[in-house]
Design a protein around this motif. Structure first.
Motif, PDB file in Angstrom:
ATOM      1  N   LYS A 149     -14.861   1.662   5.422  1.00  0.00           N
ATOM      2  CA  LYS A 149     -15.665   2.868   5.347  1.00  0.00           C
ATOM      3  C   LYS A 149     -16.787   2.675   4.326  1.00  0.00           C
ATOM      4  O   LYS A 149     -16.585   2.112   3.270  1.00  0.00           O
ATOM      5  CB  LYS A 149     -14.795   4.063   4.927  1.00  0.00           C
ATOM      6  N   ASP A 176      -5.229  -3.344  11.276  1.00  0.00           N
ATOM      7  CA  ASP A 176      -6.344  -3.529  10.344  1.00  0.00           C
ATOM      8  C   ASP A 176      -7.074  -2.202  10.186  1.00  0.00           C
ATOM      9  O   ASP A 176      -7.375  -1.523  11.163  1.00  0.00           O
ATOM     10  CB  ASP A 176      -7.315  -4.594  10.849  1.00  0.00           C
ATOM     11  N   LYS A 177      -7.339  -1.837   8.966  1.00  0.00           N
ATOM     12  CA  LYS A 177      -8.030  -0.584   8.707  1.00  0.00           C
ATOM     13  C   LYS A 177      -9.536  -0.799   8.805  1.00  0.00           C
ATOM     14  O   LYS A 177     -10.052  -1.834   8.397  1.00  0.00           O
ATOM     15  CB  LYS A 177      -7.676  -0.063   7.314  1.00  0.00           C
ATOM     16  N   GLU A 189       0.817  -1.208   0.000  1.00  0.00           N
ATOM     17  CA  GLU A 189       0.000   0.000   0.000  1.00  0.00           C
ATOM     18  C   GLU A 189       0.856   1.264   0.000  1.00  0.00           C
ATOM     19  O   GLU A 189       0.323   2.378  -0.066  1.00  0.00           O
ATOM     20  CB  GLU A 189      -0.938   0.003   1.207  1.00  0.00           C
ATOM     21  N   GLU A 210       2.787   2.409   2.495  1.00  0.00           N
ATOM     22  CA  GLU A 210       2.862   3.102   3.776  1.00  0.00           C
ATOM     23  C   GLU A 210       4.162   2.826   4.524  1.00  0.00           C
ATOM     24  O   GLU A 210       4.631   3.685   5.263  1.00  0.00           O
ATOM     25  CB  GLU A 210       1.668   2.724   4.636  1.00  0.00           C
TER      26      GLU A 210
END
Length: 130
Positions: free
Chosen positions: A126, A122-123, A54, A56
């Motif tokens: 949304k 863990d995100k 990702e 990050e």
């Protein structure tokens, strides 16, 4: 041949000294460092790989000492670590051996199960309205 009698391990010699097992002596004098086991490292590296994908995270470091093992995660290699995953066996009976800390040393999550502790990464999903 010597004039000394054969002794079993741990039996005293006539001058007041004793026979000591060398492995036992080394372990008492210089205990082995705390390390991550293969399954622990696999679960940490799985999350690390996802976050690198990702964009990050970019680098990591692993430290092993006699007290704890630390997996440090960096955005860039010249900076302070963004996060540290620590394994401290002395805390296993209290709060748990595993913890995740941020750059400032604040504990984000701590527990007995590494998989539960790593859920801090863990995100949250949304809901996107269309």
């Amino acid at each position: 041949m010597t004039d000394q009698p054969d002794l079993s391990p741990g039996e005293a010699v006539s001058q007041g000294s004793s026979v000591v097992d060398l492995r036992e002596y080394r372990n008492r004098r210089d205990p082995l460092p705390v390390t991550f086991h293969r399954k622990e490292l696999d679960s940490i590296l799985r999350i690390y790989g996802r976050m690198v994908g990702e964009g990050e995270w970019r680098d990591y470091a692993i430290d092993h000492s006699h007290e704890k093992a630390v997996f440090s995660i960096f955005k860039r290699s010249g900076e302070m670590p963004l996060f540290r995953v620590e394994k401290n066996p002395k805390l296993a009976s209290r709060q748990g051996a595993y913890s995740v800390m941020n750059t400032h040393g604040m504990i984000l999550k701590r527990g007995h199960d590494l998989a539960q502790v790593l859920k801090v990464f863990d995100k949250a999903l949304k809901l996107i309205k269309s």
